[in-house]
Design a protein around this motif. Structure first.
Motif, short mmCIF file in Angstrom:
data_model
loop_
_atom_site.label_atom_id
_atom_site.label_comp_id
_atom_site.label_asym_id
_atom_site.label_seq_id
_atom_site.Cartn_x
_atom_site.Cartn_y
_atom_site.Cartn_z
N ALA A 1 0.74 -1.29 0.12
CA ALA A 1 0.13 0.37 -0.06
C ALA A 1 0.89 1.22 0.03
CB ALA A 1 -0.90 0.20 1.00
N GLY A 2 2.10 1.12 0.25
CA GLY A 2 3.13 2.22 0.21
C GLY A 2 3.52 2.80 1.42
N ASP A 3 2.96 2.17 2.56
CA ASP A 3 3.67 2.81 3.95
C ASP A 3 4.92 2.59 4.01
OD1 ASP A 3 0.70 2.77 4.88
OD2 ASP A 3 0.83 0.49 4.38
N ARG A 4 5.78 3.51 4.82
CA ARG A 4 7.01 3.98 4.98
C ARG A 4 7.20 3.55 6.30
NH1 ARG A 4 8.74 6.37 0.28
NH2 ARG A 4 11.02 6.75 0.97
N ILE A 5 8.42 2.85 6.44
CA ILE A 5 9.06 3.12 7.69
C ILE A 5 10.27 4.08 7.48
CG2 ILE A 5 11.15 1.90 8.70
CD1 ILE A 5 9.46 -0.63 8.99
N ARG A 6 10.26 5.01 8.37
CA ARG A 6 11.44 5.86 8.51
C ARG A 6 12.60 6.02 9.57
NH1 ARG A 6 6.53 8.13 7.22
NH2 ARG A 6 6.36 8.91 5.27
N TRP A 7 13.62 6.52 9.39
CA TRP A 7 14.69 6.52 10.39
C TRP A 7 15.51 7.52 10.44
CZ3 TRP A 7 14.36 3.36 6.00
CH2 TRP A 7 15.45 3.40 5.17
N VAL A 8 16.44 7.75 11.38
CA VAL A 8 17.51 8.72 11.59
C VAL A 8 18.83 8.12 11.02
CG1 VAL A 8 18.47 10.68 12.92
CG2 VAL A 8 16.01 10.25 12.88
N GLU A 9 19.44 8.58 10.32
CA GLU A 9 20.79 7.89 10.18
C GLU A 9 22.11 8.91 10.13
OE1 GLU A 9 22.67 5.65 6.36
OE2 GLU A 9 20.57 6.06 6.53
N TRP A 10 23.28 8.49 10.65
CA TRP A 10 24.26 9.12 10.38
C TRP A 10 25.31 8.37 9.85
CZ3 TRP A 10 21.90 9.08 15.51
CH2 TRP A 10 22.49 8.27 16.23
N ALA A 11 26.37 8.88 9.12
CA ALA A 11 27.52 8.04 8.57
C ALA A 11 28.53 7.53 9.42
CB ALA A 11 28.18 8.95 7.39
N GLY A 12 29.26 6.58 9.09
CA GLY A 12 30.30 5.85 9.69
C GLY A 12 30.82 4.74 9.31
N ASP A 13 31.54 3.99 9.81
CA ASP A 13 32.06 2.67 9.47
C ASP A 13 31.07 1.63 9.51
OD1 ASP A 13 34.48 4.05 9.27
OD2 ASP A 13 35.11 3.40 11.18
N GLU A 14 31.24 0.53 8.35
CA GLU A 14 30.67 -0.33 8.71
C GLU A 14 31.18 -1.40 9.59
OE1 GLU A 14 27.65 -0.82 6.98
OE2 GLU A 14 27.82 0.77 5.64
N PRO A 15 30.34 -2.59 10.17
CA PRO A 15 29.30 -2.80 9.57
C PRO A 15 28.25 -1.93 10.24
CG PRO A 15 30.08 -4.31 11.40
CD PRO A 15 31.05 -3.67 10.86
N CYS A 16 27.10 -1.75 9.90
CA CYS A 16 25.90 -0.82 10.18
C CYS A 16 25.42 -1.21 11.62
CB CYS A 16 24.80 -0.67 9.25
SG CYS A 16 23.60 0.50 9.47
N ARG A 17 25.07 -0.21 12.42
CA ARG A 17 24.48 -0.30 13.77
C ARG A 17 22.97 -0.14 13.50
NH1 ARG A 17 28.95 0.93 17.96
NH2 ARG A 17 30.12 -1.21 17.43
N VAL A 18 22.08 -0.90 14.02
CA VAL A 18 20.57 -0.64 13.70
C VAL A 18 20.25 -0.60 15.29
CG1 VAL A 18 18.58 -1.20 12.87
CG2 VAL A 18 20.50 -1.63 11.39
N TYR A 19 19.56 0.35 15.68
CA TYR A 19 18.75 0.59 16.88
C TYR A 19 17.33 0.56 16.68
CZ TYR A 19 23.49 2.19 18.60
OH TYR A 19 24.53 2.32 18.92
N VAL A 20 16.64 -0.21 17.39
CA VAL A 20 15.18 -0.31 17.58
C VAL A 20 14.51 -0.22 18.61
CG1 VAL A 20 13.29 -1.86 16.64
CG2 VAL A 20 15.58 -1.97 15.56
N HIS A 21 13.44 0.50 18.87
CA HIS A 21 12.80 0.83 20.21
C HIS A 21 11.86 -0.14 20.39
CE1 HIS A 21 9.03 1.35 17.83
NE2 HIS A 21 9.82 1.73 16.86
N GLY A 22 11.04 -0.25 21.66
CA GLY A 22 10.04 -1.05 22.18
C GLY A 22 8.69 -0.54 21.92
N LEU A 23 7.49 -1.18 22.60
CA LEU A 23 6.28 -1.03 22.16
C LEU A 23 5.97 0.52 22.71
CD1 LEU A 23 3.49 -1.97 21.51
CD2 LEU A 23 3.27 -2.56 24.15
N GLY A 24 5.28 1.32 21.61
CA GLY A 24 4.73 2.68 22.14
C GLY A 24 5.74 3.42 22.14
#
Length: 255
Positions: free
Chosen positions: A9-32
């Motif tokens: 349906a075209g729904d988007r996930i969005r995130w804030v990103e800043w540059a740096g070395d790989e491997p990437c680090r991904v932070y994910v929040h909790g409920l609400g």
């Protein structure tokens, strides 16, 4: 801010990103919750800084879209997150995830193993929960029917949640919050704990020391999961004791 379409349906996930070395680090929040308020301070700490970092908001939360026809199960959240990470060109990420985010992270690593190279869970749900009115958590929301929650239960739960959690919870879609809570309390089959035991990547589970020994810790440790009690904190470990959180997370992610 960046984003990616993750549903037909075209729904988007969005995130804030800043540059740096790989491997990437991904932070994910909790409920609400939302990843920016919960993780920015620790993700930019000198002991964790320097990596390409994505602070992702799951569908229905934060700056991401709030579809009312999305399933919001842990599997659906994981698959949507996988599409977002793939669109961002992420592989082999170091995933740092709080509460429900850690449960989603377990499912993500199980269903999309190429996307996760290390997993740090922060006081995350591993087992199904019994719904119970008056409880602050997913099982408290799950005690309502969806109609009850949308009609007045959400306002009742806001009183229980308190001002800090409500600051981000009020941004979550009403259906998204309810359905995510119900499906989190219900869990997965096999359970999140069973999926975690089977993962072959480095795994660390942080939990508040004050809560006492983590149930099932011996089996987790035997399977290679590092179980780390963190002092002087509650459920929001990274907010309550950021220095201890950073030390434990940096140690978990060290090569």
């Amino acid at each position: 801010m960046r984003g990616a379409v993750v549903t037909e349906a075209g729904d988007r996930i969005r995130w804030v990103e800043w540059a740096g070395d790989e491997p990437c680090r991904v932070y994910v929040h909790g409920l609400g919750a939302a990843s920016g308020p919960y993780f920015t301070a620790v993700a930019t700490h000198p002991s964790l800084a320097g990596r390409r970092s994505l602070l992702v908001d799951m569908l229905g939360h934060g700056i991401s879209d709030r579809p009312t026809d999305f399933d919001y199960s842990l599997e659906a959240h994981a698959d949507a997150l996988a599409r977002a990470l793939t669109a961002a060109g992420v592989t082999g990420a170091e995933l740092v995830a709080h509460s429900m985010g850690g449960s989603v992270g377990i499912v993500l690593a199980s269903r999309h193993p190429d996307l996760v190279s290390k997993l740090v869970m922060i006081d995350s749900n591993l087992d199904p929960l019994t719904p119970a009115r008056g409880v602050v958590g997913s099982n408290g929301i799950a005690a309502y029917s969806e109609e009850e929650f949308l009609a007045g239960g959400r306002a009742e739960f806001a009183e229980l949640a308190g001002a800090e959690w409500w600051a981000t919870m009020r941004l979550a879609g009403r259906e998204a919050l309810y359905r995510s809570a119900v499906r989190l309390a219900r869990g997965t089959r096999p359970t999140m704990r069973e999926l975690l035991l089977d993962l072959k990547i480095p795994r660390t589970y942080l939990h508040p020391e004050a809560d006492g020994p983590l149930p099932g810790a011996d089996a987790l440790t035997a399977s290679g999961v590092s179980v780390v009690p963190v002092p002087d904190c509650g459920h929001n470990v990274m907010l309550d004791n950021p220095e201890a959180f950073v030390r434990a997370t940096a140690a978990a992610l060290a090569d």
